[in-house]
Write an enzyme that holds these catalytic residues in place. Structure first.
Site, PDB file in Angstrom:
ATOM      1  N   ASP A 146       0.862  -1.176   0.000  1.00 36.59           N
ATOM      2  CA  ASP A 146       0.000   0.000   0.000  1.00 36.59           C
ATOM      3  C   ASP A 146       0.908   1.239   0.000  1.00 36.59           C
ATOM      4  O   ASP A 146       2.108   1.142   0.263  1.00 36.59           O
ATOM      5  CB  ASP A 146      -0.887  -0.016   1.244  1.00 36.59           C
ATOM      6  CG  ASP A 146      -1.735   1.229   1.361  1.00 36.59           C
ATOM      7  OD1 ASP A 146      -2.483   1.538   0.425  1.00 36.59           O
ATOM      8  OD2 ASP A 146      -1.633   1.914   2.399  1.00 36.59           O
ATOM      9  N   ASP A 174      -0.225   5.198   0.876  1.00 38.47           N
ATOM     10  CA  ASP A 174      -0.455   6.232   1.890  1.00 38.47           C
ATOM     11  C   ASP A 174      -0.554   5.627   3.279  1.00 38.47           C
ATOM     12  O   ASP A 174      -1.439   4.821   3.571  1.00 38.47           O
ATOM     13  CB  ASP A 174      -1.733   7.008   1.567  1.00 38.47           C
ATOM     14  CG  ASP A 174      -1.626   7.766   0.254  1.00 38.47           C
ATOM     15  OD1 ASP A 174      -0.629   8.462   0.065  1.00 38.47           O
ATOM     16  OD2 ASP A 174      -2.538   7.637  -0.584  1.00 38.47           O
ATOM     17  N   GLU A 195      -0.588  11.329   4.713  1.00 37.49           N
ATOM     18  CA  GLU A 195      -1.936  11.874   4.835  1.00 37.49           C
ATOM     19  C   GLU A 195      -1.994  13.283   5.443  1.00 37.49           C
ATOM     20  O   GLU A 195      -2.432  14.227   4.804  1.00 37.49           O
ATOM     21  CB  GLU A 195      -2.829  10.916   5.628  1.00 37.49           C
ATOM     22  CG  GLU A 195      -3.066   9.576   4.950  1.00 37.49           C
ATOM     23  CD  GLU A 195      -3.894   9.665   3.685  1.00 37.49           C
ATOM     24  OE1 GLU A 195      -4.245  10.787   3.246  1.00 37.49           O
ATOM     25  OE2 GLU A 195      -4.196   8.607   3.127  1.00 37.49           O
ATOM     26  N   GLY A 203      -9.410   6.589  -0.922  1.00 39.29           N
ATOM     27  CA  GLY A 203      -9.314   7.280  -2.194  1.00 39.29           C
ATOM     28  C   GLY A 203      -9.718   8.733  -2.087  1.00 39.29           C
ATOM     29  O   GLY A 203     -10.790   9.069  -1.554  1.00 39.29           O
ATOM     30  N   GLY A 204      -8.845   9.638  -2.573  1.00 39.51           N
ATOM     31  CA  GLY A 204      -9.095  11.065  -2.428  1.00 39.51           C
ATOM     32  C   GLY A 204     -10.336  11.558  -3.150  1.00 39.51           C
ATOM     33  O   GLY A 204     -11.112  12.360  -2.603  1.00 39.51           O
ATOM     34  N   ARG A 224     -13.362  10.540  -1.340  1.00 44.07           N
ATOM     35  CA  ARG A 224     -13.435  11.304  -0.092  1.00 44.07           C
ATOM     36  C   ARG A 224     -14.078  12.666  -0.345  1.00 44.07           C
ATOM     37  O   ARG A 224     -14.966  13.112   0.400  1.00 44.07           O
ATOM     38  CB  ARG A 224     -12.017  11.475   0.452  1.00 44.07           C
ATOM     39  CG  ARG A 224     -11.891  11.619   1.936  1.00 44.07           C
ATOM     40  CD  ARG A 224     -10.436  11.440   2.332  1.00 44.07           C
ATOM     41  NE  ARG A 224     -10.013  10.061   2.170  1.00 44.07           N
ATOM     42  CZ  ARG A 224      -8.782   9.683   1.814  1.00 44.07           C
ATOM     43  NH1 ARG A 224      -7.851  10.584   1.573  1.00 44.07           N
ATOM     44  NH2 ARG A 224      -8.497   8.408   1.702  1.00 44.07           N
ATOM     45  N   ARG A 250      -6.452  17.867 -10.334  1.00 47.33           N
ATOM     46  CA  ARG A 250      -5.263  18.451 -10.973  1.00 47.33           C
ATOM     47  C   ARG A 250      -4.612  19.502 -10.084  1.00 47.33           C
ATOM     48  O   ARG A 250      -3.389  19.543  -9.932  1.00 47.33           O
ATOM     49  CB  ARG A 250      -5.641  19.063 -12.320  1.00 47.33           C
ATOM     50  CG  ARG A 250      -6.014  18.043 -13.385  1.00 47.33           C
ATOM     51  CD  ARG A 250      -6.388  18.751 -14.692  1.00 47.33           C
ATOM     52  NE  ARG A 250      -6.801  17.811 -15.713  1.00 47.33           N
ATOM     53  CZ  ARG A 250      -5.958  17.176 -16.521  1.00 47.33           C
ATOM     54  NH1 ARG A 250      -4.653  17.392 -16.413  1.00 47.33           N
ATOM     55  NH2 ARG A 250      -6.413  16.337 -17.438  1.00 47.33           N
ATOM     56  N   LYS A 262      -4.956  19.921  -6.762  1.00 47.59           N
ATOM     57  CA  LYS A 262      -4.420  19.298  -5.560  1.00 47.59           C
ATOM     58  C   LYS A 262      -3.129  18.569  -5.864  1.00 47.59           C
ATOM     59  O   LYS A 262      -2.179  18.576  -5.081  1.00 47.59           O
ATOM     60  CB  LYS A 262      -5.474  18.354  -4.980  1.00 47.59           C
ATOM     61  CG  LYS A 262      -5.017  17.589  -3.746  1.00 47.59           C
ATOM     62  CD  LYS A 262      -4.617  16.161  -4.081  1.00 47.59           C
ATOM     63  CE  LYS A 262      -4.166  15.412  -2.852  1.00 47.59           C
ATOM     64  NZ  LYS A 262      -3.810  14.002  -3.149  1.00 47.59           N
ATOM     65  N   THR A 288      -3.015   0.351  -4.403  1.00 52.08           N
ATOM     66  CA  THR A 288      -3.524   1.492  -3.662  1.00 52.08           C
ATOM     67  C   THR A 288      -4.882   1.942  -4.172  1.00 52.08           C
ATOM     68  O   THR A 288      -5.238   1.677  -5.329  1.00 52.08           O
ATOM     69  CB  THR A 288      -2.526   2.668  -3.761  1.00 52.08           C
ATOM     70  OG1 THR A 288      -3.043   3.803  -3.064  1.00 52.08           O
ATOM     71  CG2 THR A 288      -2.272   3.052  -5.211  1.00 52.08           C
ATOM     72  N   ASP A 291      -1.631  -0.543   6.158  1.00 54.53           N
ATOM     73  CA  ASP A 291      -1.685   0.251   7.388  1.00 54.53           C
ATOM     74  C   ASP A 291      -3.113   0.548   7.829  1.00 54.53           C
ATOM     75  O   ASP A 291      -3.310   1.088   8.917  1.00 54.53           O
ATOM     76  CB  ASP A 291      -0.955   1.577   7.192  1.00 54.53           C
ATOM     77  CG  ASP A 291      -1.778   2.566   6.370  1.00 54.53           C
ATOM     78  OD1 ASP A 291      -2.122   3.643   6.886  1.00 54.53           O
ATOM     79  OD2 ASP A 291      -2.096   2.248   5.206  1.00 54.53           O
TER      80      ASP A 291
END
Length: 251
Positions: free
Chosen positions: A10, A12, A19, A53-54, A57, A79, A81, A118, A178
């Site tokens: 993984d 992150d 994070e 997943g961003g 989220r 883009r 971020k 991931t 994690d």
């Protein structure tokens, strides 16, 4: 007796603590740039980390606020971020967790496959690899990201995809995770899973019974790990030999 063939990492929270000091500030800068008026403090972001997943989220947070984001808005945010995230990585805001570089190198020298698996998008993964391995060869044979599967962790699909693409045998593969979502995904794919818990995942303690072994980190010669479950690990460091022992066991 099965032999270790592949290790699935993984990203992150596992490879690096990305994070709170990587993704969260980058999201906040992007929100400001786009004039959205959002701001994620540590407590709010910790709550949202239960959503893997961003992009997922962000979309869920918008729904909670009674807002609807279309695909163009989500892509604009991604883009923007991503630029801020890469700048933070290049600036040294994120580093590998203890023992990760040592174990990566040991597995490379042994000729074993290593894959990233991931729920982050491919662009985020590429940014992290560019920042962390700028002056060295990237040690991974492939990447399975959010772009490659329809269902993300905690579904097993990312790991099943990695097994298929790598050609590695199920009983010769180990996942390193994690989070609760990652551990569940590995377990549902019938993979042996070693866990180095993220401090931010409040759901993980309820799922640790699924792990083959649990350590606070992978360990260094000068910074031995603390182990809370699994077969005993000598010298305070997770090694190739220890991963082989997980393959040999029936966990």
């Amino acid at each position: 007796m099965p032999r270790l063939q592949a290790v699935f990492w993984d990203v992150d929270g596992t490879l690096a603590d990305t994070e709170m000091d990587g993704h969260r500030p980058a999201f906040n800068q992007a929100f400001a740039d786009l004039g959205w008026g959002w701001q994620w403090n540590r407590a709010e972001y910790q709550r949202l980390l239960a959503i893997p997943g961003g992009t997922q989220r962000v979309a869920q947070y918008a729904i909670e606020r009674g807002e609807v984001l279309d695909a163009t808005q989500l892509e604009d945010l991604r883009r923007c971020k991503q630029l801020h995230y890469l700048n933070r990585i290049r600036g040294g805001a994120v580093s590998l967790r203890p023992g990760v570089s040592r174990l990566l190198n040991q597995l490379v020298h042994a000729g074993l496959q290593q894959w990233i698996v991931t729920s982050s998008g491919r662009a985020s993964v590429e940014a992290l690899l560019e920042g962390l391995f700028a002056n060295a060869d990237v040690p991974f044979d492939g990447v399975v990201s959010a772009n490659d599967v329809e269902r993300h962790k905690p579904y097993p699909d990312p790991y099943l995809c990695a097994l298929e693409r790598s050609g590695a045998d199920l009983d010769g593969s180990v996942a390193i995770e994690d989070s609760a979502a990652g551990l569940i995904a590995a377990h549902e794919a019938s993979l042996s899973c070693l866990v180095t818990p993220s401090l931010w995942d409040q759901q993980l303690p309820k799922q640790l019974h699924r792990a083959c072994a649990v350590f606070n980190h992978l360990g260094e010669a000068t910074l031995p790990h603390l182990q809370t479950s699994g077969p005993p690990c000598a010298k305070g460091m997770v090694t190739l030999e220890y991963l082989q022992s997980l393959v040999d066991s029936t966990c």
